[in-house]
Design an enzyme around this catalytic site. Structure first.
Site, PDB file in Angstrom:
ATOM      1  N   HIS A 114       0.809  -1.218   0.000  1.00 24.08           N
ATOM      2  CA  HIS A 114       0.000   0.000   0.000  1.00 24.08           C
ATOM      3  C   HIS A 114       0.841   1.266   0.000  1.00 24.08           C
ATOM      4  O   HIS A 114       0.341   2.338   0.305  1.00 24.08           O
ATOM      5  CB  HIS A 114      -0.976  -0.017   1.190  1.00 24.08           C
ATOM      6  CG  HIS A 114      -2.049  -1.052   1.048  1.00 24.08           C
ATOM      7  ND1 HIS A 114      -2.893  -1.421   2.065  1.00 24.08           N
ATOM      8  CD2 HIS A 114      -2.429  -1.803  -0.021  1.00 24.08           C
ATOM      9  CE1 HIS A 114      -3.730  -2.349   1.639  1.00 24.08           C
ATOM     10  NE2 HIS A 114      -3.466  -2.613   0.378  1.00 24.08           N
ATOM     11  N   GLY A 193      -2.250  -9.566  12.171  1.00 22.34           N
ATOM     12  CA  GLY A 193      -2.695  -8.200  12.463  1.00 22.34           C
ATOM     13  C   GLY A 193      -3.449  -7.524  11.344  1.00 22.34           C
ATOM     14  O   GLY A 193      -3.274  -6.330  11.124  1.00 22.34           O
TER      15      GLY A 193
HETATM   16  C1  BJW Z   1      -3.975  -6.994  16.270  1.00 21.10           C
HETATM   17  C2  BJW Z   1      -3.333  -6.274  17.284  1.00 21.10           C
HETATM   18  C3  BJW Z   1      -2.191  -6.878  17.858  1.00 21.10           C
HETATM   19  C4  BJW Z   1      -4.985  -5.094  16.588  1.00 21.10           C
HETATM   20  N1  BJW Z   1      -1.795  -8.061  17.417  1.00 21.10           N
HETATM   21  N2  BJW Z   1      -3.565  -8.186  15.878  1.00 21.10           N
HETATM   22  C5  BJW Z   1     -13.238  -7.062  -3.899  1.00 21.10           C
HETATM   23  C6  BJW Z   1     -14.421  -6.997  -3.181  1.00 21.10           C
HETATM   24  C7  BJW Z   1     -14.861  -5.788  -2.653  1.00 21.10           C
HETATM   25  C8  BJW Z   1     -14.141  -4.609  -2.832  1.00 21.10           C
HETATM   26  C9  BJW Z   1     -12.972  -4.670  -3.534  1.00 21.10           C
HETATM   27  C10 BJW Z   1     -12.538  -5.866  -4.063  1.00 21.10           C
HETATM   28  N3  BJW Z   1     -11.364  -5.645  -4.703  1.00 21.10           N
HETATM   29  C11 BJW Z   1     -11.049  -4.329  -4.577  1.00 21.10           C
HETATM   30  C12 BJW Z   1     -12.016  -3.709  -3.874  1.00 21.10           C
HETATM   31  C13 BJW Z   1     -12.048  -2.256  -3.522  1.00 21.10           C
HETATM   32  C14 BJW Z   1     -11.134  -1.873  -2.383  1.00 21.10           C
HETATM   33  C15 BJW Z   1     -11.530  -2.655  -1.152  1.00 21.10           C
HETATM   34  O1  BJW Z   1     -10.868  -3.590  -0.738  1.00 21.10           O
HETATM   35  N4  BJW Z   1     -12.581  -2.247  -0.496  1.00 21.10           N
HETATM   36  C16 BJW Z   1     -12.999  -2.892   0.750  1.00 21.10           C
HETATM   37  C17 BJW Z   1     -13.171  -1.839   1.821  1.00 21.10           C
HETATM   38  C18 BJW Z   1     -14.219  -3.735   0.501  1.00 21.10           C
HETATM   39  N5  BJW Z   1      -9.734  -2.077  -2.701  1.00 21.10           N
HETATM   40  C19 BJW Z   1      -9.039  -1.191  -3.352  1.00 21.10           C
HETATM   41  O2  BJW Z   1      -9.553  -0.140  -3.744  1.00 21.10           O
HETATM   42  C20 BJW Z   1      -7.590  -1.505  -3.643  1.00 21.10           C
HETATM   43  N6  BJW Z   1      -7.349  -1.265  -5.030  1.00 21.10           N
HETATM   44  C21 BJW Z   1      -7.776  -2.115  -5.973  1.00 21.10           C
HETATM   45  O3  BJW Z   1      -8.265  -3.185  -5.738  1.00 21.10           O
HETATM   46  O4  BJW Z   1      -7.591  -1.624  -7.240  1.00 21.10           O
HETATM   47  C22 BJW Z   1      -8.144  -2.345  -8.355  1.00 21.10           C
HETATM   48  C23 BJW Z   1      -7.807  -1.543  -9.596  1.00 21.10           C
HETATM   49  C24 BJW Z   1      -7.250  -2.215 -10.674  1.00 21.10           C
HETATM   50  C25 BJW Z   1      -6.957  -1.497 -11.834  1.00 21.10           C
HETATM   51  C26 BJW Z   1      -7.176  -0.126 -11.872  1.00 21.10           C
HETATM   52  C27 BJW Z   1      -7.678   0.550 -10.788  1.00 21.10           C
HETATM   53  C28 BJW Z   1      -8.010  -0.178  -9.632  1.00 21.10           C
HETATM   54  C29 BJW Z   1      -6.664  -0.549  -2.891  1.00 21.10           C
HETATM   55  C30 BJW Z   1      -6.740  -0.707  -1.420  1.00 21.10           C
HETATM   56  C31 BJW Z   1      -5.865   0.340  -0.737  1.00 21.10           C
HETATM   57  C32 BJW Z   1      -6.071   0.352   0.772  1.00 21.10           C
HETATM   58  N7  BJW Z   1      -5.486   1.505   1.314  1.00 21.10           N
HETATM   59  C33 BJW Z   1      -5.525   1.705   2.778  1.00 21.10           C
HETATM   60  C34 BJW Z   1      -5.195   3.201   3.100  1.00 21.10           C
HETATM   61  C35 BJW Z   1      -3.892   3.657   2.602  1.00 21.10           C
HETATM   62  C36 BJW Z   1      -2.751   3.347   3.533  1.00 21.10           C
HETATM   63  C37 BJW Z   1      -2.707   4.265   4.722  1.00 21.10           C
HETATM   64  O5  BJW Z   1      -3.177   5.414   4.676  1.00 21.10           O
HETATM   65  O6  BJW Z   1      -2.164   3.819   5.741  1.00 21.10           O
HETATM   66  O7  BJW Z   1      -4.624   0.820   3.433  1.00 21.10           O
HETATM   67  S1  BJW Z   1      -7.091   1.312   3.513  1.00 21.10           S
HETATM   68  C38 BJW Z   1      -6.451   0.702   5.025  1.00 21.10           C
HETATM   69  O8  BJW Z   1      -6.893  -0.663   5.173  1.00 21.10           O
HETATM   70  C39 BJW Z   1      -4.923   0.681   4.841  1.00 21.10           C
HETATM   71  C40 BJW Z   1      -4.605  -0.696   5.351  1.00 21.10           C
HETATM   72  O9  BJW Z   1      -3.367  -1.111   4.802  1.00 21.10           O
HETATM   73  C41 BJW Z   1      -5.778  -1.524   4.922  1.00 21.10           C
HETATM   74  C42 BJW Z   1      -5.943  -2.810   5.651  1.00 21.10           C
HETATM   75  O10 BJW Z   1      -6.190  -2.591   7.008  1.00 21.10           O
HETATM   76  P1  BJW Z   1      -5.568  -3.577   8.077  1.00 21.10           P
HETATM   77  O11 BJW Z   1      -4.108  -3.518   8.022  1.00 21.10           O
HETATM   78  O12 BJW Z   1      -6.200  -4.913   7.929  1.00 21.10           O
HETATM   79  O13 BJW Z   1      -5.997  -2.862   9.458  1.00 21.10           O
HETATM   80  P2  BJW Z   1      -7.379  -2.943  10.281  1.00 21.10           P
HETATM   81  O14 BJW Z   1      -7.393  -1.791  11.212  1.00 21.10           O
HETATM   82  O15 BJW Z   1      -8.533  -3.102   9.398  1.00 21.10           O
HETATM   83  O16 BJW Z   1      -7.248  -4.297  11.104  1.00 21.10           O
HETATM   84  C43 BJW Z   1      -6.268  -4.464  12.100  1.00 21.10           C
HETATM   85  C44 BJW Z   1      -6.438  -5.867  12.694  1.00 21.10           C
HETATM   86  O17 BJW Z   1      -5.403  -6.083  13.635  1.00 21.10           O
HETATM   87  C45 BJW Z   1      -7.767  -6.073  13.444  1.00 21.10           C
HETATM   88  O18 BJW Z   1      -8.370  -7.293  13.012  1.00 21.10           O
HETATM   89  C46 BJW Z   1      -7.361  -6.179  14.924  1.00 21.10           C
HETATM   90  O19 BJW Z   1      -8.126  -7.113  15.659  1.00 21.10           O
HETATM   91  C47 BJW Z   1      -5.945  -6.660  14.819  1.00 21.10           C
HETATM   92  N8  BJW Z   1      -5.054  -6.240  15.913  1.00 21.10           N
HETATM   93  N9  BJW Z   1      -4.028  -5.110  17.527  1.00 21.10           N
HETATM   94  C48 BJW Z   1      -2.511  -8.719  16.473  1.00 21.10           C
HETATM   95  N10 BJW Z   1      -1.515  -6.262  18.875  1.00 21.10           N
END
Ligand code: BJW
Length: 248
Positions: A114, A193
């Site tokens: 990302h 995580g």
């Molecule tokens: C612990 C803990 C401890 C806490 N120990 N655990 C298919 C279906 C539906 C939708 C889509 C799909 N394919 C694509 C999409 C659209 C979209 C998407 O996924 N939407 C969903 C919301 C449904 N995806 C996209 O748009 C992606 N692009 C794409 O697919 O492009 C296609 C394309 C092709 C060709 C041309 C054009 C387009 C891009 C996704 C980019 C995500 N960006 C972000 C923000 C930017 C980064 C930033 O600012 O930091 O990235 S969103 C945000 O979520 C961030 C993260 O990296 C990402 C994931 O979050 P993460 O890391 O899982 O964190 P949390 O907070 O959700 O979870 C933390 C977990 O840790 C929890 O479960 C806690 O319990 C746990 N935890 N303490 C262990 N100590």
């Protein structure tokens, strides 16, 4: 809790998310106290949000740069650095985190899916992303010097993959190549995580299973895609990852 027995044939792929940096003091995204509680996602993590209000987006990422500067890797990061030191090319780490903490801990075989909080690029021209830890204060918006030299104006933007933007093809290829090479060997996939809510990262576990991977999850709570994992360890990654890889 047991550990993953690792022998000379084992390939290990690790996918990390925000939970792995939580014990370093970096907030996760979803849930109470998460980053998205205070910031409307579409306004700070989409190109549309940047076009509408670039100062808001730069404020958001500048605050995160300022906060992340003071932060150190935790035991979970360090366990993954030791694992890479032991496995070399039989290891690959893909992180959704932009904080750079895996690199600080010592990992080199890292795909930052990302993007990076510590890089900036032009929002218009193909000038490559460059290292940048600047904190842009209220109202000061950075412009692209290369565009300026051509008499054009373009804002610089954070080198982050926002919603609706494609991940870098070279990053997806590096992951696919590792998966393809792992096929036919003992292949272990570990997610740690991450809520399994964001694609394409959330579907990597299924792609690995398709290549015969044994799948492990280390997470504080059961995520959206928990049913894809054969082994589920609920708890803190800083506590669980070191013992999971104790035999490596
Ligand atoms: C612990 C803990 C401890 C806490 N120990 N655990 C298919 C279906 C539906 C939708 C889509 C799909 N394919 C694509 C999409 C659209 C979209 C998407 O996924 N939407 C969903 C919301 C449904 N995806 C996209 O748009 C992606 N692009 C794409 O697919 O492009 C296609 C394309 C092709 C060709 C041309 C054009 C387009 C891009 C996704 C980019 C995500 N960006 C972000 C923000 C930017 C980064 C930033 O600012 O930091 O990235 S969103 C945000 O979520 C961030 C993260 O990296 C990402 C994931 O979050 P993460 O890391 O899982 O964190 P949390 O907070 O959700 O979870 C933390 C977990 O840790 C929890 O479960 C806690 O319990 C746990 N935890 N303490 C262990 N100590």
């Amino acid at each position: 809790m047991g550990s993953i027995g690792i022998d000379g044939d084992t390939r290990v792929f690790v996918l990390t998310g925000a939970g792995v940096s939580a014990e370093s003091g970096i907030p996760t995204f979803r849930g109470s106290d998460g980053l998205w509680e205070n910031h409307p996602v579409e306004r700070v993590a989409s190109l549309g949000g940047f076009v509408d209000d670039p100062a808001r987006v730069w404020r958001f990422y500048s605050e995160r740069r300022a906060a992340a500067r003071a932060v150190l890797p935790n035991e979970g990061h360090r366990a993954l650095a030791r694992l890479e030191a032991s496995l070399g090319e039989r290891f690959l780490l893909a992180t959704q985190n932009i904080d750079g903490l895996h690199g600080v801990a010592g990992n080199r075989r890292v795909v930052e899916m990302h993007g990076s909080l510590w890089k900036t690029r032009c929002s218009r021209c193909d000038r490559p992303a460059f290292d940048d830890d600047a904190v842009y204060g209220d109202g000061s918006l950075p412009a692209c010097g290369r565009c300026d030299a051509r008499g054009e104006f373009a804002l610089l933007r954070p080198h982050i993959v926002w919603f609706g933007e494609a991940l870098a093809p070279k990053d997806l290829e590096a992951i696919e190549n590792f998966f393809d090479e792992a096929r036919g060997h003992r292949f272990v996939f570990v997610a740690a995580g991450t809520s399994g809510a964001v694609f394409p990262a959330a579907q990597l576990v299924e792609r690995a299973r398709f290549r015969g991977a044994e799948t492990w999850l280390v997470n504080l709570e059961a995520p959206d895609n928990v049913s894809s994992f054969q082994h589920v360890l609920l708890g803190k990654s800083g506590e669980l990852l070191p013992s999971l890889f104790a035999s490596a």
